[in-house]
Design a protein around this motif. Structure first.
Motif, PDB file in Angstrom:
ATOM      1  N   LEU A   1       0.820  -1.212   0.000  1.00  0.00           N
ATOM      2  CA  LEU A   1       0.000   0.000   0.000  1.00  0.00           C
ATOM      3  C   LEU A   1       0.854   1.263   0.000  1.00  0.00           C
ATOM      4  O   LEU A   1       0.448   2.287  -0.556  1.00  0.00           O
ATOM      5  CB  LEU A   1      -0.927   0.000   1.214  1.00  0.00           C
ATOM      6  CG  LEU A   1      -2.009  -1.078   1.221  1.00  0.00           C
ATOM      7  CD1 LEU A   1      -2.742  -1.089   2.563  1.00  0.00           C
ATOM      8  CD2 LEU A   1      -3.002  -0.885   0.083  1.00  0.00           C
ATOM      9  N   ALA A   2       2.028   1.200   0.628  1.00  0.00           N
ATOM     10  CA  ALA A   2       2.903   2.367   0.716  1.00  0.00           C
ATOM     11  C   ALA A   2       3.752   2.557  -0.531  1.00  0.00           C
ATOM     12  O   ALA A   2       4.302   3.639  -0.752  1.00  0.00           O
ATOM     13  CB  ALA A   2       3.819   2.230   1.933  1.00  0.00           C
ATOM     14  N   SER A   3       3.876   1.536  -1.350  1.00  0.00           N
ATOM     15  CA  SER A   3       4.824   1.541  -2.456  1.00  0.00           C
ATOM     16  C   SER A   3       4.444   2.506  -3.572  1.00  0.00           C
ATOM     17  O   SER A   3       3.261   2.634  -3.920  1.00  0.00           O
ATOM     18  CB  SER A   3       4.920   0.130  -3.045  1.00  0.00           C
ATOM     19  OG  SER A   3       5.673   0.138  -4.248  1.00  0.00           O
ATOM     20  N   PRO A   4       5.435   3.169  -4.179  1.00  0.00           N
ATOM     21  CA  PRO A   4       5.159   3.972  -5.376  1.00  0.00           C
ATOM     22  C   PRO A   4       4.562   3.149  -6.505  1.00  0.00           C
ATOM     23  O   PRO A   4       3.899   3.694  -7.387  1.00  0.00           O
ATOM     24  CB  PRO A   4       6.547   4.498  -5.764  1.00  0.00           C
ATOM     25  CG  PRO A   4       7.336   4.480  -4.505  1.00  0.00           C
ATOM     26  CD  PRO A   4       6.840   3.277  -3.743  1.00  0.00           C
ATOM     27  N   LEU A   5       4.754   1.831  -6.481  1.00  0.00           N
ATOM     28  CA  LEU A   5       4.167   0.967  -7.498  1.00  0.00           C
ATOM     29  C   LEU A   5       2.656   0.854  -7.361  1.00  0.00           C
ATOM     30  O   LEU A   5       1.985   0.368  -8.280  1.00  0.00           O
ATOM     31  CB  LEU A   5       4.790  -0.439  -7.416  1.00  0.00           C
ATOM     32  CG  LEU A   5       6.303  -0.505  -7.594  1.00  0.00           C
ATOM     33  CD1 LEU A   5       6.798  -1.937  -7.426  1.00  0.00           C
ATOM     34  CD2 LEU A   5       6.722   0.056  -8.946  1.00  0.00           C
ATOM     35  N   ALA A   6       2.111   1.288  -6.217  1.00  0.00           N
ATOM     36  CA  ALA A   6       0.662   1.257  -5.976  1.00  0.00           C
ATOM     37  C   ALA A   6       0.078   2.655  -6.071  1.00  0.00           C
ATOM     38  O   ALA A   6      -0.828   3.022  -5.319  1.00  0.00           O
ATOM     39  CB  ALA A   6       0.372   0.648  -4.608  1.00  0.00           C
ATOM     40  N   GLY A   7       0.577   3.431  -7.013  1.00  0.00           N
ATOM     41  CA  GLY A   7       0.190   4.837  -7.110  1.00  0.00           C
ATOM     42  C   GLY A   7      -1.273   5.091  -7.397  1.00  0.00           C
ATOM     43  O   GLY A   7      -1.772   6.194  -7.164  1.00  0.00           O
ATOM     44  N   ALA A   8      -2.003   4.093  -7.910  1.00  0.00           N
ATOM     45  CA  ALA A   8      -3.435   4.264  -8.184  1.00  0.00           C
ATOM     46  C   ALA A   8      -4.307   3.729  -7.057  1.00  0.00           C
ATOM     47  O   ALA A   8      -5.531   3.677  -7.197  1.00  0.00           O
ATOM     48  CB  ALA A   8      -3.805   3.561  -9.490  1.00  0.00           C
TER      49      ALA A   8
END
Length: 251
Positions: free
Chosen positions: A223-230
């Motif tokens: 949830l914190a990851s930049p990969l989960a930006g959406a």
């Protein structure tokens, strides 16, 4: 180490033990610089940076966030994990205990988020992840006060997500089932039959076991990851299927 959090700064409250410590190590292993805010930080492992702070005291929270940001150089991720438990029905906890638990579990998140927001607004990858609980939406026996506090955290998460999405700050929460943490182990130690109580806790989760702190940490990391930006306003259950599965009795 290289990873999706390389170059980012993270603060984890309640980061000296249990889910908080597992989360701090998870983020650090993937490249983040991580500061842990907690009441006691004496045995915090490297490379984590410890900051003494009490989430029920606004002055120490503000000072703690400033200390953390000074060490990190920036703030991109806030994990609001600090919390305490409570046992009993609505008849069993006095007003003072209600105020104490809500002050830590709900208002504590407000204090830390409030202090962190000016720094998060300067990040291109800003994220807040709140540690909630299965108790926010499943009725559990002898958890009236705890459930009320976590229900408030889940509602707070949605409101914060709506308030800050246009500032580029994502807000989500993770809802663990019964996790193998120091608090659960203390509860088991006080039970009349610890082995039977542990078996009952395991049995109410479809996987037949407790959730590990590392599994919750991995969910927080997603949830914190930049990969989960959406991904924002999301409630992610890490509960062994307890919320959604309805299994037939084992034969």
């Amino acid at each position: 180490m290289n990873g999706e959090f390389q170059g980012l700064g993270a603060v984890v409250t309640g980061g000296a033990s249990g889910i908080g410590l597992a989360t701090a190590l998870h983020l650090a292993e993937r490249g983040a610089r991580v500061a842990c805010l907690d009441l006691k930080i004496d045995e915090l492992p490297e490379p984590l940076h410890g900051v003494v702070a009490d989430v029920t005291d606004d002055a120490t929270v503000r000072a703690g966030i400033e200390d953390a940001v000074a060490w990190l150089g920036r703030l991109d991720i806030l994990v609001n994990n600090a919390g305490i438990g409570a046992v009993g029905t609505v008849e069993d906890n006095a007003d003072d205990e209600w105020h104490r638990v809500l002050d830590v579990n709900v208002v504590g998140m407000v204090r830390v988020s409030r202090a962190a927001l000016p720094h998060l607004r300067r990040s291109e990858h800003a994220a807040i992840v709140n540690t909630c609980s299965i108790a926010a939406h499943a009725g559990l026996p002898d958890r009236a006060l705890y459930s009320a506090s976590k229900g408030a955290v889940q509602a707070l998460t949605a409101a914060m997500a709506a308030d800050h999405v246009r500032e580029g700050i994502r807000v989500c929460c993770v809802n663990p089932g019964t996790a193998d943490t120091p608090w659960i182990r203390r509860l088991l130690a006080r039970a009349a039959d610890p082995d039977a109580e542990l078996a009952a806790l395991k049995a109410r989760q479809p996987t037949g076991r407790l959730v590990s702190a590392e599994e919750v940490a991995a969910a927080i990391g997603y949830l914190a990851s930049p990969l989960a930006g959406a991904t924002t306003g999301t409630v992610l259950a890490v509960d062994g299927g307890m919320h959604g599965l309805r299994l037939r009795p084992a034969t």
